[in-house]
Design a protein around this motif. Structure first.
Motif, PDB file in Angstrom:
ATOM      1  N   ALA A 159      22.788  14.105  39.990  1.00 32.96           N
ATOM      2  CA  ALA A 159      23.135  15.209  40.879  1.00 32.96           C
ATOM      3  C   ALA A 159      22.536  15.047  42.269  1.00 32.96           C
ATOM      4  O   ALA A 159      22.839  15.809  43.165  1.00 32.96           O
ATOM      5  CB  ALA A 159      22.675  16.521  40.272  1.00 32.96           C
ATOM      6  N   LEU A 160      21.686  14.050  42.471  1.00 30.75           N
ATOM      7  CA  LEU A 160      21.064  13.818  43.764  1.00 30.75           C
ATOM      8  C   LEU A 160      21.936  12.884  44.590  1.00 30.75           C
ATOM      9  O   LEU A 160      22.379  11.854  44.109  1.00 30.75           O
ATOM     10  CB  LEU A 160      19.686  13.191  43.553  1.00 30.75           C
ATOM     11  N   MET A 161      22.196  13.267  45.836  1.00 32.05           N
ATOM     12  CA  MET A 161      23.107  12.498  46.685  1.00 32.05           C
ATOM     13  C   MET A 161      22.403  12.049  47.963  1.00 32.05           C
ATOM     14  O   MET A 161      21.512  12.737  48.453  1.00 32.05           O
ATOM     15  CB  MET A 161      24.319  13.356  47.058  1.00 32.05           C
ATOM     16  N   THR A 162      22.828  10.925  48.486  1.00 31.58           N
ATOM     17  CA  THR A 162      22.313  10.441  49.761  1.00 31.58           C
ATOM     18  C   THR A 162      23.114  11.080  50.895  1.00 31.58           C
ATOM     19  O   THR A 162      24.163  11.694  50.670  1.00 31.58           O
ATOM     20  CB  THR A 162      22.454   8.909  49.884  1.00 31.58           C
ATOM     21  N   LEU A 163      22.644  10.899  52.120  1.00 31.49           N
ATOM     22  CA  LEU A 163      23.340  11.419  53.284  1.00 31.49           C
ATOM     23  C   LEU A 163      24.760  10.851  53.357  1.00 31.49           C
ATOM     24  O   LEU A 163      25.723  11.592  53.588  1.00 31.49           O
ATOM     25  CB  LEU A 163      22.554  11.075  54.552  1.00 31.49           C
ATOM     26  N   GLY A 164      24.903   9.568  53.117  1.00 29.94           N
ATOM     27  CA  GLY A 164      26.221   8.934  53.146  1.00 29.94           C
ATOM     28  C   GLY A 164      27.152   9.479  52.078  1.00 29.94           C
ATOM     29  O   GLY A 164      28.350   9.673  52.323  1.00 29.94           O
ATOM     30  N   GLU A 165      26.620   9.719  50.887  1.00 29.05           N
ATOM     31  CA  GLU A 165      27.434  10.266  49.804  1.00 29.05           C
ATOM     32  C   GLU A 165      27.896  11.682  50.127  1.00 29.05           C
ATOM     33  O   GLU A 165      29.040  12.052  49.852  1.00 29.05           O
ATOM     34  CB  GLU A 165      26.654  10.244  48.491  1.00 29.05           C
ATOM     35  N   VAL A 166      27.016  12.485  50.730  1.00 29.78           N
ATOM     36  CA  VAL A 166      27.385  13.849  51.108  1.00 29.78           C
ATOM     37  C   VAL A 166      28.449  13.815  52.202  1.00 29.78           C
ATOM     38  O   VAL A 166      29.415  14.579  52.162  1.00 29.78           O
ATOM     39  CB  VAL A 166      26.147  14.662  51.553  1.00 29.78           C
ATOM     40  N   ALA A 167      28.273  12.926  53.167  1.00 28.56           N
ATOM     41  CA  ALA A 167      29.260  12.792  54.245  1.00 28.56           C
ATOM     42  C   ALA A 167      30.630  12.462  53.660  1.00 28.56           C
ATOM     43  O   ALA A 167      31.649  13.052  54.045  1.00 28.56           O
ATOM     44  CB  ALA A 167      28.819  11.733  55.236  1.00 28.56           C
ATOM     45  N   GLU A 168      30.653  11.538  52.722  1.00 29.05           N
ATOM     46  CA  GLU A 168      31.914  11.159  52.079  1.00 29.05           C
ATOM     47  C   GLU A 168      32.475  12.321  51.263  1.00 29.05           C
ATOM     48  O   GLU A 168      33.667  12.620  51.327  1.00 29.05           O
ATOM     49  CB  GLU A 168      31.655   9.952  51.168  1.00 29.05           C
ATOM     50  N   TYR A 169      31.622  13.009  50.528  1.00 25.83           N
ATOM     51  CA  TYR A 169      32.014  14.134  49.682  1.00 25.83           C
ATOM     52  C   TYR A 169      32.624  15.269  50.521  1.00 25.83           C
ATOM     53  O   TYR A 169      33.628  15.859  50.144  1.00 25.83           O
ATOM     54  CB  TYR A 169      30.786  14.628  48.916  1.00 25.83           C
TER      55      TYR A 169
END
Length: 84
Positions: free
Chosen positions: A16-26
């Motif tokens: 459930a933990l996301m990186t900045l890049g993953e959040v940007a993509e999401y």
């Protein structure tokens, strides 16, 4: 048996933990926008060392809280113009 650092970190990191890049993509936003939102507190995040981490449930809750914000604001503006 010794585990490499990479193997340990991938097992220890919750899904459930996301990186900045993953959040940007999401969210389909630029990394710069997500960084600004995290930095000013608009988007809940934690800084681990020099890197931002986001809980997926926090990101989803943030989306829910801000759902239809513009719609509510425009409805208030209409009401104040019409005196209602």
């Amino acid at each position: 048996m010794l585990m490499t650092r990479r193997k340990m970190s991938s097992k220890a990191a919750p899904a459930a933990l996301m990186t900045l890049g993953e959040v940007a993509e999401y969210l389909r936003l630029s990394k710069d926008t997500v960084y600004r939102m995290a930095n000013n507190g608009t988007l809940p995040a934690s800084k681990v060392g020099s890197q931002w981490r986001f809980r997926r449930e926090d990101v989803d809750e943030c989306l829910d809280r801000n759902k239809n914000v513009r719609l509510r604001e425009s409805q208030r503006a209409k009401q104040s113009r019409s005196g209602g």
